[in-house]
Write a protein that holds these residues in place. Sequence first.
Motif, mmCIF file in Angstrom:
data_model
loop_
_atom_site.group_PDB
_atom_site.id
_atom_site.type_symbol
_atom_site.label_atom_id
_atom_site.label_comp_id
_atom_site.label_asym_id
_atom_site.label_seq_id
_atom_site.Cartn_x
_atom_site.Cartn_y
_atom_site.Cartn_z
ATOM 1 N N CYS A 37 0.939 -1.080 0.068
ATOM 2 C CA CYS A 37 0.090 0.025 0.016
ATOM 3 C C CYS A 37 0.635 1.207 0.121
ATOM 4 O O CYS A 37 0.649 2.341 -0.691
ATOM 5 C CB CYS A 37 -0.916 0.006 1.237
ATOM 6 S SG CYS A 37 -2.155 -1.298 0.914
ATOM 7 N N LEU A 38 2.011 1.335 0.455
ATOM 8 C CA LEU A 38 2.912 2.500 0.810
ATOM 9 C C LEU A 38 3.093 2.662 -0.892
ATOM 10 O O LEU A 38 3.414 3.969 -0.940
ATOM 11 C CB LEU A 38 3.937 2.291 1.625
ATOM 12 C CG LEU A 38 5.109 3.463 1.854
ATOM 13 C CD1 LEU A 38 4.311 4.552 2.139
ATOM 14 C CD2 LEU A 38 6.216 2.881 2.501
ATOM 15 N N ALA A 41 0.306 4.201 -2.591
ATOM 16 C CA ALA A 41 0.075 5.626 -2.147
ATOM 17 C C ALA A 41 0.837 6.499 -2.767
ATOM 18 O O ALA A 41 0.394 7.629 -3.165
ATOM 19 C CB ALA A 41 -0.220 5.721 -0.663
ATOM 20 N N GLN A 42 2.268 6.039 -2.757
ATOM 21 C CA GLN A 42 3.205 6.826 -3.249
ATOM 22 C C GLN A 42 2.861 7.381 -4.725
ATOM 23 O O GLN A 42 3.146 8.487 -5.532
ATOM 24 C CB GLN A 42 4.642 6.186 -3.172
ATOM 25 C CG GLN A 42 5.863 7.234 -3.476
ATOM 26 C CD GLN A 42 7.041 6.374 -2.897
ATOM 27 O OE1 GLN A 42 7.137 5.265 -3.198
ATOM 28 N NE2 GLN A 42 8.063 7.289 -2.371
ATOM 29 N N LEU A 44 0.101 7.128 -6.529
ATOM 30 C CA LEU A 44 -1.019 7.738 -6.548
ATOM 31 C C LEU A 44 -0.821 9.417 -6.403
ATOM 32 O O LEU A 44 -1.320 10.052 -6.968
ATOM 33 C CB LEU A 44 -2.273 7.354 -5.424
ATOM 34 C CG LEU A 44 -3.077 6.089 -5.906
ATOM 35 C CD1 LEU A 44 -3.954 5.458 -4.985
ATOM 36 C CD2 LEU A 44 -3.730 6.263 -7.058
ATOM 37 N N GLN A 45 0.028 9.711 -5.253
ATOM 38 C CA GLN A 45 0.387 10.991 -5.105
ATOM 39 C C GLN A 45 0.871 11.707 -6.392
ATOM 40 O O GLN A 45 0.777 12.857 -6.935
ATOM 41 C CB GLN A 45 1.249 11.015 -3.657
ATOM 42 C CG GLN A 45 1.772 12.605 -3.508
ATOM 43 C CD GLN A 45 0.745 13.347 -3.167
ATOM 44 O OE1 GLN A 45 -0.219 13.023 -2.623
ATOM 45 N NE2 GLN A 45 0.834 14.451 -3.389
ATOM 46 N N GLU A 48 -1.743 12.366 -8.951
ATOM 47 C CA GLU A 48 -2.464 13.251 -8.457
ATOM 48 C C GLU A 48 -1.862 14.659 -8.593
ATOM 49 O O GLU A 48 -2.284 15.538 -9.105
ATOM 50 C CB GLU A 48 -2.937 13.394 -6.898
ATOM 51 C CG GLU A 48 -3.753 14.240 -6.373
ATOM 52 C CD GLU A 48 -3.950 14.016 -4.839
ATOM 53 O OE1 GLU A 48 -4.932 14.966 -4.494
ATOM 54 O OE2 GLU A 48 -3.533 13.314 -4.168
#
Length: 86
Positions: A37-38, A41-42, A44-45, A48
Amino acid sequence: MTNQHRHTTHPKLVARLKRAEGHLRSVIGMIEAERPCLDIAQQLQAVESAIRNAKQTLIHDHMDHCLDAEGSEQDRVELKAIARYL
């Protein structure tokens, strides 16, 4: 205000958004592959951030090129409307 909505920055924006689209597909693949997940998330950042930067570039370009320096009432309304997306 001009009715023309294509500016010199648009081809670069399209290219930037296509890269972000490919990056997003990669993130989806990471999720499907059950990556940590880390890591997801990285990434996805990063997607974004790329989209936010494209949006800001589009809005700033619009403000620079589409709004008359004289500032008609319609221009002020449009400026107020588009500025909320910043």
